[in-house]
Design a protein around this motif. Structure first.
Motif, PDB file in Angstrom:
ATOM      1  N   THR A   1       0.765  -1.067   0.022  1.00 54.30           N
ATOM      2  CA  THR A   1       0.115  -0.102   0.055  1.00 54.30           C
ATOM      3  C   THR A   1       0.831   1.265   0.014  1.00 54.30           C
ATOM      4  O   THR A   1       1.982   1.392   0.646  1.00 54.30           O
ATOM      5  CB  THR A   1      -1.022  -0.017   1.032  1.00 54.30           C
ATOM      6  OG1 THR A   1      -1.621  -1.193   1.113  1.00 54.30           O
ATOM      7  CG2 THR A   1      -1.562   1.482   1.203  1.00 54.30           C
ATOM      8  N   PHE A   2       0.524   2.200  -1.018  1.00 52.37           N
ATOM      9  CA  PHE A   2       0.954   3.410  -0.585  1.00 52.37           C
ATOM     10  C   PHE A   2      -0.176   4.579  -0.540  1.00 52.37           C
ATOM     11  O   PHE A   2      -1.202   4.275  -0.978  1.00 52.37           O
ATOM     12  CB  PHE A   2       1.648   4.033  -1.927  1.00 52.37           C
ATOM     13  CG  PHE A   2       3.198   3.623  -2.039  1.00 52.37           C
ATOM     14  CD1 PHE A   2       4.202   4.117  -1.197  1.00 52.37           C
ATOM     15  CD2 PHE A   2       3.500   2.352  -2.531  1.00 52.37           C
ATOM     16  CE1 PHE A   2       5.585   3.912  -1.441  1.00 52.37           C
ATOM     17  CE2 PHE A   2       4.982   2.084  -2.615  1.00 52.37           C
ATOM     18  CZ  PHE A   2       5.871   2.848  -2.041  1.00 52.37           C
ATOM     19  N   VAL A   3       0.185   5.574   0.466  1.00 54.97           N
ATOM     20  CA  VAL A   3      -0.639   6.595   0.535  1.00 54.97           C
ATOM     21  C   VAL A   3      -0.103   8.044   0.373  1.00 54.97           C
ATOM     22  O   VAL A   3       0.836   8.477   0.802  1.00 54.97           O
ATOM     23  CB  VAL A   3      -1.286   6.409   2.109  1.00 54.97           C
ATOM     24  CG1 VAL A   3      -2.390   7.709   2.344  1.00 54.97           C
ATOM     25  CG2 VAL A   3      -1.643   5.236   2.591  1.00 54.97           C
ATOM     26  N   TYR A   4      -0.817   8.642  -0.721  1.00 54.18           N
ATOM     27  CA  TYR A   4      -0.399  10.192  -0.834  1.00 54.18           C
ATOM     28  C   TYR A   4      -1.324  11.039  -0.554  1.00 54.18           C
ATOM     29  O   TYR A   4      -2.627  10.879  -0.871  1.00 54.18           O
ATOM     30  CB  TYR A   4      -0.112  10.172  -2.688  1.00 54.18           C
ATOM     31  CG  TYR A   4       0.826   9.066  -3.037  1.00 54.18           C
ATOM     32  CD1 TYR A   4       2.129   9.310  -2.616  1.00 54.18           C
ATOM     33  CD2 TYR A   4       0.565   8.046  -3.422  1.00 54.18           C
ATOM     34  CE1 TYR A   4       3.094   8.361  -3.001  1.00 54.18           C
ATOM     35  CE2 TYR A   4       1.442   6.944  -3.870  1.00 54.18           C
ATOM     36  CZ  TYR A   4       2.687   7.247  -3.527  1.00 54.18           C
ATOM     37  OH  TYR A   4       3.490   6.248  -3.982  1.00 54.18           O
ATOM     38  N   VAL A   5      -1.034  12.054   0.018  1.00 50.46           N
ATOM     39  CA  VAL A   5      -1.746  13.077   0.492  1.00 50.46           C
ATOM     40  C   VAL A   5      -1.278  14.172   0.064  1.00 50.46           C
ATOM     41  O   VAL A   5      -0.037  14.736   0.157  1.00 50.46           O
ATOM     42  CB  VAL A   5      -1.904  13.127   2.072  1.00 50.46           C
ATOM     43  CG1 VAL A   5      -2.792  14.376   2.603  1.00 50.46           C
ATOM     44  CG2 VAL A   5      -2.386  11.688   2.562  1.00 50.46           C
ATOM     45  N   THR A   6      -2.383  15.044  -0.371  1.00 45.27           N
ATOM     46  CA  THR A   6      -1.696  16.737  -0.697  1.00 45.27           C
ATOM     47  C   THR A   6      -2.981  17.632  -0.359  1.00 45.27           C
ATOM     48  O   THR A   6      -4.071  16.929  -0.187  1.00 45.27           O
ATOM     49  CB  THR A   6      -1.169  16.984  -2.162  1.00 45.27           C
ATOM     50  OG1 THR A   6      -0.762  17.904  -2.506  1.00 45.27           O
ATOM     51  CG2 THR A   6      -2.546  16.886  -3.218  1.00 45.27           C
TER      52      THR A   6
ATOM     53  N   GLU B   1      -9.985  10.233  -2.013  1.00 42.29           N
ATOM     54  CA  GLU B   1     -10.993  10.805  -1.004  1.00 42.29           C
ATOM     55  C   GLU B   1     -10.585  12.343  -0.978  1.00 42.29           C
ATOM     56  O   GLU B   1      -9.312  12.720  -1.056  1.00 42.29           O
ATOM     57  CB  GLU B   1     -10.808  10.444   0.332  1.00 42.29           C
ATOM     58  CG  GLU B   1     -11.324   9.039   0.344  1.00 42.29           C
ATOM     59  CD  GLU B   1     -10.434   7.995   1.759  1.00 42.29           C
ATOM     60  OE1 GLU B   1     -11.176   7.764   2.623  1.00 42.29           O
ATOM     61  OE2 GLU B   1      -9.161   8.056   1.635  1.00 42.29           O
TER      62      GLU B   1
ATOM     63  N   SER C   1      -6.511  12.475  -0.622  1.00 43.30           N
ATOM     64  CA  SER C   1      -5.630  11.546  -0.238  1.00 43.30           C
ATOM     65  C   SER C   1      -6.035  10.142  -1.350  1.00 43.30           C
ATOM     66  O   SER C   1      -7.158   9.954  -1.687  1.00 43.30           O
ATOM     67  CB  SER C   1      -6.220  10.885   0.894  1.00 43.30           C
ATOM     68  OG  SER C   1      -6.262  11.987   2.116  1.00 43.30           O
TER      69      SER C   1
ATOM     70  N   THR D   1      -4.883   6.300  -1.945  1.00 42.60           N
ATOM     71  CA  THR D   1      -4.547   5.315  -1.443  1.00 42.60           C
ATOM     72  C   THR D   1      -4.600   3.983  -2.236  1.00 42.60           C
ATOM     73  O   THR D   1      -5.661   3.634  -2.894  1.00 42.60           O
ATOM     74  CB  THR D   1      -5.254   4.596  -0.114  1.00 42.60           C
ATOM     75  OG1 THR D   1      -5.635   5.905   0.795  1.00 42.60           O
ATOM     76  CG2 THR D   1      -4.877   3.412   0.677  1.00 42.60           C
TER      77      THR D   1
ATOM     78  N   PRO E   1       3.357  10.969  -6.836  1.00 42.87           N
ATOM     79  CA  PRO E   1       3.539  12.444  -6.320  1.00 42.87           C
ATOM     80  C   PRO E   1       3.771  13.426  -7.235  1.00 42.87           C
ATOM     81  O   PRO E   1       3.469  14.505  -7.207  1.00 42.87           O
ATOM     82  CB  PRO E   1       4.794  12.045  -5.643  1.00 42.87           C
ATOM     83  CG  PRO E   1       5.014  10.611  -5.467  1.00 42.87           C
ATOM     84  CD  PRO E   1       4.155   9.908  -6.225  1.00 42.87           C
TER      85      PRO E   1
END
Lengths: 149, 107
Positions: free
Chosen positions: A8-13, A98, A109, A111, A130
């Motif tokens: 799993t990778f989770v990217y948030v901006t 999300e 987000s 995921t 990213p």
């Protein structure tokens, strides 16, 4: 990861925009081409419908299905690579997007998970997300792209 | 959060070490992250809170566990701001050369 057998990778901006504008940016082909290296998605965004990510030259990069679509809050896709056999053979990953409004901005987000340890697909997309998110943030906040296509 | 938060969070060797550990193995619990580190659980908790406030670490609940994920997006934002598209291939080549010569590969 050690706690489960999934990759799993989770990217948030955080993007200074509205959930509606961000949803449009995520789902309109015209907009997607501007921040996703010229690629666009083909789908009607209804649960159960097919989904494709298409290269600028028309080749299909990835395919899948819309699992959930709740605009402008949540989108879930089944996602499989189509152009690299070693990635395609891993089968479907799950990508959850999300959007959450926070203090005049939207927390986005992403995921991306695959029920396999050390998934090659998750490794392959981990370098792309990213850059896509930086482009998207830059495009929405300044009207310019950080990268060309 | 701002660029200042990101730089402040990165200006600490222990926090960079935590990011390195998540980079090599993503989605770890607090307990897993504490293993083999010369830091107390309280210190690791504090560092993770600073990394999370800077959006360099995100967390997800998985059953009763809280998993920590490295979030490279703010670092990429900073890189894009100054590096730009034309320099990328050259910088990637230089960075690879440096890693090869120095014999340390963090990938």
């Amino acid at each position: 990861m050690t706690s489960t057998v999934a990759s799993t990778f989770v990217y948030v901006t955080f993007i200074r925009t509205t959930p509606e504008q961000l949803w449009t940016a995520l789902t309109s082909s015209e907009f997607t081409r501007q921040y996703w290296f010229g690629m666009h998605q083909e789908t009607d965004w209804k649960p159960g419908s097919s989904w494709q990510l298409v290269f600028p030259d028309g080749r299909v990069a990835d395919t899948g299905e819309i699992v959930e679509a709740d605009p402008p809050k949540r989108l879930v896709l089944k996602w499989r690579n189509e152009f690299k056999p070693e990635l395609k053979s891993e089968g479907y990953s799950r990508c959850t997007i999300e959007l959450e409004p926070i203090d005049g901005a939207v927390k986005l987000s992403i995921t991306h998970t695959m029920d396999l340890p050390d998934s090659k697909l998750i490794g392959a997309v981990s370098g792309g997300w990213p850059r896509i998110l930086s482009n998207l943030k830059s495009l929405l906040e300044t009207g310019e792209l950080a990268l060309g296509t | 959060m701002s660029d200042d938060d990101v730089f402040r969070a990165l200006a600490d060797a222990s926090r960079r070490q935590l990011l390195d550990r998540l980079h090599s193995e993503n989605g770890q619990t607090l307990g897993e992250l504490c293993q083999g580190l010369g830091m107390t659980r309280q210190a690791v908790t504090k560092h993770l809170a600073i990394l999370e406030a800077a959006n360099l670490v995100s967390t997800r609940r998985h059953g009763r566990e809280k998993l920590h994920f490295i979030n490279p997006v703010p670092i990429n934002d900073i890189a894009e701001r100054w590096i730009g598209k034309f320099e990328r291939p050259r910088l990637a080549a230089l960075s690879k050369l440096k890693r090869t010569l120095e014999g340390e590969d963090h990938d």
